[in-house]
Design an enzyme around this catalytic site. Structure first.
Site, PDB file in Angstrom:
ATOM      1  CB  SER A  30      25.921  35.854 -14.907  1.00  0.00           C
ATOM      2  OG  SER A  30      27.142  36.559 -15.073  1.00  0.00           O
ATOM      3  CB  THR A  71      24.215  41.616 -11.924  1.00  0.00           C
ATOM      4  OG1 THR A  71      23.190  40.782 -11.459  1.00  0.00           O
ATOM      5  CG2 THR A  71      23.678  42.835 -12.616  1.00  0.00           C
ATOM      6  CB  THR A 109      21.541  40.166 -14.600  1.00  0.00           C
ATOM      7  OG1 THR A 109      21.935  38.885 -14.126  1.00  0.00           O
ATOM      8  CG2 THR A 109      20.081  40.388 -14.266  1.00  0.00           C
ATOM      9  NE  ARG A 142      15.438  35.272  -9.182  1.00  0.00           N
ATOM     10  CZ  ARG A 142      16.554  35.969  -9.311  1.00  0.00           C
ATOM     11  NH1 ARG A 142      16.939  36.369 -10.504  1.00  0.00           N
ATOM     12  NH2 ARG A 142      17.293  36.272  -8.269  1.00  0.00           N
ATOM     13  CB  THR A 174      26.758  41.795  -8.446  1.00  0.00           C
ATOM     14  OG1 THR A 174      26.802  40.652  -9.306  1.00  0.00           O
ATOM     15  CG2 THR A 174      28.023  41.824  -7.606  1.00  0.00           C
ATOM     16  N   GLY A 175      25.002  39.425  -7.205  1.00  0.00           N
ATOM     17  CA  GLY A 175      24.900  38.207  -6.402  1.00  0.00           C
ATOM     18  C   GLY A 175      23.464  37.746  -6.313  1.00  0.00           C
TER      19      GLY A 175
HETATM   20  N1  GLY Z   1      21.550  39.594  -9.145  1.00  0.00           N
HETATM   21  C1  GLY Z   1      20.897  39.046 -10.250  1.00  0.00           C
HETATM   22  C2  GLY Z   1      19.729  38.238  -9.927  1.00  0.00           C
HETATM   23  O1  GLY Z   1      19.638  37.713  -8.819  1.00  0.00           O
HETATM   24  O2  GLY Z   1      18.893  38.089 -10.786  1.00  0.00           O
END
Ligand code: GLY
Length: 320
Positions: free
Chosen positions: A64, A174, A192, A202, A225-226
């Site tokens: 990730s 992340t 990330t 995106r 994070t998430g």
């Molecule tokens: N938290 C990283 C992302 O959604 O890109």
């Protein structure tokens, strides 16, 4: 309906005057281990958080972040990062396609330009202009995972470098790092590759100050994070720091962010968000929507992982 969260089950951590580092997920331990000797020898918090991010960016087993990260739906890699030491001192890059150490690149934006964020081709061109070597970002494993995703084949089991199953099978995300140095300066960084197999173009929370990362010496720092869409909907990191600036403890700030996400999104079982909040005096707390999140901690007590003090939805089915 929003469920009542259990009381914070562990005492508030931290509160000392010596340096401290906190990072998201178990892979944050390696970064803390790299950065800790220099931090405790008087190094800067900003150097420490960038060093920790570099470690995750280099690790091919972290799917990730950096090399090892999973690509977008078209098979292309893009990396995002942010660094911050205060409202007037932050830098970010997003949709970087040809350079690996994006937290360092974000720092260069912060230190060498009058801008906050560079995106896409412009960010890569900025790195080229500074003589930063290009990297091939897509690992063989990530390419294979993308091919499997395209053809509907099940993903291979997640294993660590020794071939053992990973401790937490829900997706990692992340790397976010916060540090306080011996001068009592705070810095944060996050890096990330974004959501796996995202739509091309995106961009999530990580590179945007106030979403994936926020630092304000008057209130503290926070990293999230998430699932970035959930974090962005409530400006998660800014909200945590603003709560602390107005007098909340780190634990209260983390709970407020998680509640706001829960109210707004009613997250589905596979959606995870975790937050770490660090007060200027070293007190900290972490929380997550669901089980699976751990915090890497480096302080006078050593380098280790700790469970978050708050899990909003502790039910077992939330691990689906
Ligand atoms: N938290 C990283 C992302 O959604 O890109």
């Amino acid at each position: 309906m929003v469920q009542m969260i259990p009381p914070i089950s562990q005492p508030m951590a931290g509160g000392s005057t010596s340096p401290i580092m906190l990072a998201t997920w178990s892979f944050g331990v390696a970064g803390c281990t790299d950065a800790w000797p220099a931090l405790t020898a008087g190094g800067s918090a900003l150097d420490a958080v960038c060093a920790a991010a570099r470690r995750a960016e280099l690790d091919p087993t972290v799917n990730s972040v950096g090399y090892g990260g999973l690509p977008d739906a078209t098979g292309r890699m893009s990396l995002d990062a942010c660094v911050m030491t205060g409202p007037a001192n932050c830098g970010a890059v997003c949709a970087v396609a040809h350079h690996l150490h994006v937290a360092d690149l974000a720092r260069m934006v912060m230190e060498r330009t009058s801008h906050v964020m560079l995106a896409g081709n412009g960010a890569d061109a900025f790195a080229d202009a500074l003589g930063v070597a290009k990297s091939q970002l897509l690992s063989a494993d990530a390419k294979d995972a993308w091919r499997r995703w395209c053809t509907g084949e099940p993903p291979l089991p997640s294993v660590d470098a020794g071939g053992d199953p990973r401790e937490h099978q829900i997706p990692h995300d992340t790397i976010g790092v916060l540090a306080i140095d011996s001068q009592r300066h705070m810095a944060g960084a996050c890096s990330t590759s974004g959501l796996p197999f995202k739509l091309a173009g995106r961009v999530g929370d990580s590179p945007i100050p106030g979403h994936g990362l926020y630092v304000d010496p008057a209130g503290g720092g926070a990293v999230a994070t998430g699932n970035g869409e959930l974090i962005m909907g409530v400006s998660g990191s800014f909200l945590a720091v603003e709560c602390m600036r107005r007098g909340a403890t780190p634990g209260e700030a983390v709970e407020e962010v998680l509640h706001r996400i829960d109210h707004a999104f009613h997250p589905r079982a596979h959606q995870q968000v975790a937050i770490i909040a660090l007060a200027p005096d070293g007190r900290w707390a972490a929380g997550a929507l669901r089980y699976g999140f751990v915090v890497a901690v480096a302080d006078a007590a050593g380098i280790r992982t700790e469970l978050p003090q708050c899990v909003l939805h502790p039910q077992k089915e939330s691990l689906e």
